[in-house]
Design a protein around this motif. Structure first.
Motif, PDB file in Angstrom:
ATOM      1  N   THR A 170      -7.217  32.603 -14.105  1.00  0.00           N
ATOM      2  CA  THR A 170      -7.037  32.713 -12.662  1.00  0.00           C
ATOM      3  C   THR A 170      -7.420  31.375 -12.057  1.00  0.00           C
ATOM      4  OG1 THR A 170      -7.526  35.072 -12.664  1.00  0.00           O
ATOM      5  CG2 THR A 170      -7.752  33.910 -10.571  1.00  0.00           C
ATOM      6  N   GLY A 171      -6.491  30.764 -11.331  1.00  0.00           N
ATOM      7  CA  GLY A 171      -6.753  29.468 -10.715  1.00  0.00           C
ATOM      8  C   GLY A 171      -5.463  28.719 -10.461  1.00  0.00           C
ATOM      9  N   ALA A 172      -5.626  27.456 -10.031  1.00  0.00           N
ATOM     10  CA  ALA A 172      -4.479  26.614  -9.692  1.00  0.00           C
ATOM     11  C   ALA A 172      -3.733  26.205 -10.948  1.00  0.00           C
ATOM     12  CB  ALA A 172      -4.947  25.381  -8.931  1.00  0.00           C
ATOM     13  N   GLY A 173      -2.411  26.176 -10.836  1.00  0.00           N
ATOM     14  CA  GLY A 173      -1.558  25.783 -11.950  1.00  0.00           C
ATOM     15  C   GLY A 173      -0.689  24.602 -11.568  1.00  0.00           C
ATOM     16  N   PRO A 174       0.279  24.250 -12.394  1.00  0.00           N
ATOM     17  CA  PRO A 174       1.137  23.105 -12.116  1.00  0.00           C
ATOM     18  C   PRO A 174       2.008  23.327 -10.885  1.00  0.00           C
ATOM     19  CG  PRO A 174       1.955  24.314 -14.018  1.00  0.00           C
ATOM     20  CD  PRO A 174       0.647  24.915 -13.643  1.00  0.00           C
ATOM     21  N   GLY A 175       2.212  22.275 -10.124  1.00  0.00           N
ATOM     22  CA  GLY A 175       3.107  22.320  -8.977  1.00  0.00           C
ATOM     23  C   GLY A 175       2.637  23.227  -7.857  1.00  0.00           C
ATOM     24  N   GLY A 176       1.333  23.439  -7.738  1.00  0.00           N
ATOM     25  CA  GLY A 176       0.814  24.262  -6.650  1.00  0.00           C
ATOM     26  C   GLY A 176       0.920  25.760  -6.894  1.00  0.00           C
ATOM     27  N   THR A 177       1.229  26.170  -8.107  1.00  0.00           N
ATOM     28  CA  THR A 177       1.275  27.599  -8.399  1.00  0.00           C
ATOM     29  C   THR A 177      -0.144  28.145  -8.504  1.00  0.00           C
ATOM     30  OG1 THR A 177       1.372  27.173 -10.777  1.00  0.00           O
ATOM     31  CG2 THR A 177       3.469  27.463  -9.637  1.00  0.00           C
ATOM     32  N   TRP A 178      -0.289  29.441  -8.297  1.00  0.00           N
ATOM     33  CA  TRP A 178      -1.593  30.091  -8.389  1.00  0.00           C
ATOM     34  C   TRP A 178      -1.505  31.210  -9.417  1.00  0.00           C
ATOM     35  CZ3 TRP A 178      -6.281  28.765  -7.022  1.00  0.00           C
ATOM     36  CH2 TRP A 178      -7.292  29.710  -7.122  1.00  0.00           C
ATOM     37  N   PHE A 179      -2.357  31.122 -10.438  1.00  0.00           N
ATOM     38  CA  PHE A 179      -2.372  32.114 -11.509  1.00  0.00           C
ATOM     39  C   PHE A 179      -3.392  33.199 -11.203  1.00  0.00           C
ATOM     40  CE2 PHE A 179      -0.276  28.716 -13.712  1.00  0.00           C
ATOM     41  CZ  PHE A 179       0.559  29.351 -14.610  1.00  0.00           C
ATOM     42  N   GLU A 180      -2.970  34.432 -11.394  1.00  0.00           N
ATOM     43  CA  GLU A 180      -3.848  35.607 -11.288  1.00  0.00           C
ATOM     44  C   GLU A 180      -3.699  36.376 -12.587  1.00  0.00           C
ATOM     45  OE1 GLU A 180      -5.758  37.109  -8.783  1.00  0.00           O
ATOM     46  OE2 GLU A 180      -5.509  35.489  -7.339  1.00  0.00           O
ATOM     47  N   GLY A 181      -4.760  36.474 -13.358  1.00  0.00           N
ATOM     48  CA  GLY A 181      -4.695  37.209 -14.616  1.00  0.00           C
ATOM     49  C   GLY A 181      -3.731  36.607 -15.625  1.00  0.00           C
ATOM     50  N   GLY A 182      -3.559  35.292 -15.583  1.00  0.00           N
ATOM     51  CA  GLY A 182      -2.681  34.620 -16.538  1.00  0.00           C
ATOM     52  C   GLY A 182      -1.221  34.573 -16.135  1.00  0.00           C
ATOM     53  N   ARG A 183      -0.869  35.010 -14.904  1.00  0.00           N
ATOM     54  CA  ARG A 183       0.527  35.015 -14.449  1.00  0.00           C
ATOM     55  C   ARG A 183       0.662  34.371 -13.080  1.00  0.00           C
ATOM     56  NH1 ARG A 183       3.552  40.222 -16.476  1.00  0.00           N
ATOM     57  NH2 ARG A 183       2.504  40.465 -18.465  1.00  0.00           N
ATOM     58  N   ALA A 184       1.792  33.699 -12.875  1.00  0.00           N
ATOM     59  CA  ALA A 184       2.125  33.099 -11.575  1.00  0.00           C
ATOM     60  C   ALA A 184       3.635  33.177 -11.408  1.00  0.00           C
ATOM     61  CB  ALA A 184       1.653  31.657 -11.509  1.00  0.00           C
ATOM     62  N   GLU A 185       4.103  33.086 -10.174  1.00  0.00           N
ATOM     63  CA  GLU A 185       5.539  33.102  -9.904  1.00  0.00           C
ATOM     64  C   GLU A 185       5.938  31.839  -9.170  1.00  0.00           C
ATOM     65  OE1 GLU A 185       6.705  36.601  -7.821  1.00  0.00           O
ATOM     66  OE2 GLU A 185       6.275  37.914  -9.529  1.00  0.00           O
ATOM     67  N   THR A 186       7.098  31.293  -9.542  1.00  0.00           N
ATOM     68  CA  THR A 186       7.654  30.129  -8.863  1.00  0.00           C
ATOM     69  C   THR A 186       9.148  30.099  -9.111  1.00  0.00           C
ATOM     70  OG1 THR A 186       7.535  27.730  -8.569  1.00  0.00           O
ATOM     71  CG2 THR A 186       7.269  28.545 -10.795  1.00  0.00           C
ATOM     72  N   ASP A 187       9.881  29.497  -8.176  1.00  0.00           N
ATOM     73  CA  ASP A 187      11.317  29.311  -8.384  1.00  0.00           C
ATOM     74  C   ASP A 187      11.668  27.826  -8.376  1.00  0.00           C
ATOM     75  OD1 ASP A 187      10.808  28.883  -5.746  1.00  0.00           O
ATOM     76  OD2 ASP A 187      12.297  30.280  -4.976  1.00  0.00           O
ATOM     77  N   ASP A 188      10.658  26.962  -8.431  1.00  0.00           N
ATOM     78  CA  ASP A 188      10.870  25.516  -8.466  1.00  0.00           C
ATOM     79  C   ASP A 188      11.330  25.118  -9.872  1.00  0.00           C
ATOM     80  OD1 ASP A 188      10.755  22.766  -8.395  1.00  0.00           O
ATOM     81  OD2 ASP A 188       8.745  22.659  -7.516  1.00  0.00           O
ATOM     82  N   PRO A 189      12.551  24.556 -10.010  1.00  0.00           N
ATOM     83  CA  PRO A 189      13.055  24.221 -11.347  1.00  0.00           C
ATOM     84  C   PRO A 189      12.230  23.142 -12.048  1.00  0.00           C
ATOM     85  CG  PRO A 189      14.606  23.508  -9.651  1.00  0.00           C
ATOM     86  CD  PRO A 189      13.533  24.288  -8.970  1.00  0.00           C
ATOM     87  N   ALA A 190      11.621  22.225 -11.285  1.00  0.00           N
ATOM     88  CA  ALA A 190      10.800  21.179 -11.905  1.00  0.00           C
ATOM     89  C   ALA A 190       9.537  21.782 -12.516  1.00  0.00           C
ATOM     90  CB  ALA A 190      10.441  20.110 -10.883  1.00  0.00           C
ATOM     91  N   VAL A 191       8.926  22.733 -11.811  1.00  0.00           N
ATOM     92  CA  VAL A 191       7.720  23.379 -12.336  1.00  0.00           C
ATOM     93  C   VAL A 191       8.076  24.221 -13.557  1.00  0.00           C
ATOM     94  CG1 VAL A 191       5.895  25.048 -11.812  1.00  0.00           C
ATOM     95  CG2 VAL A 191       6.553  23.352 -10.111  1.00  0.00           C
ATOM     96  N   LEU A 192       9.219  24.892 -13.527  1.00  0.00           N
ATOM     97  CA  LEU A 192       9.633  25.690 -14.670  1.00  0.00           C
ATOM     98  C   LEU A 192       9.887  24.818 -15.899  1.00  0.00           C
ATOM     99  CD1 LEU A 192      12.033  28.169 -12.868  1.00  0.00           C
ATOM    100  CD2 LEU A 192       9.755  28.661 -13.786  1.00  0.00           C
TER     101      LEU A 192
END
Length: 106
Positions: free
Chosen positions: A13-35
């Motif tokens: 749980t914490g900050a991830g790449p490209g400003g994503t936020w992880f909760e319980g090991g999961r985060a959501e993003t639709d940014d193709p660069a971050v993916l």
């Protein structure tokens, strides 16, 4: 719905790449660069969980072979060699400079 990133660290749980936020090991993003970054760095994307490598087997220290690298250290005071006590050499005397120094009036 945005693709889901799975952290390489389970339950992170914490900050991830490209400003994503992880909760319980999961985060959501639709940014193709971050993916793309997440795929290269071992994050799971969508339903793919990241592969966790098995830790290496512990090494028994009794079976490790010691290998000498370089010359062995020795104490010159306890084990002197003939070349340890050579006289110091004097550097060559400095030659006077021929460069003209500017005077204070110039």
């Amino acid at each position: 719905m945005a693709p889901t990133l799975h952290s390489p660290v389970p339950d992170f749980t914490g900050a991830g790449p490209g400003g994503t936020w992880f909760e319980g090991g999961r985060a959501e993003t639709d940014d193709p660069a971050v993916l793309a970054y997440a795929r290269r760095r071992g994050y799971g994307v969508d339903e793919e969980a990241p592969e966790v490598p098995e830790p290496p087997a512990p090494v028994d220290p009794r079976t490790v072979q010691v290998e000498q690298v370089g010359a062995p250290l020795r104490d010159a005071a306890a084990d002197p060699h003939p070349n340890d006590h050579l006289p110091l050499t004097e550097p060559e005397p400095r030659k006077p400079s021929t460069r003209k120094r500017p005077s204070a009036k110039e």
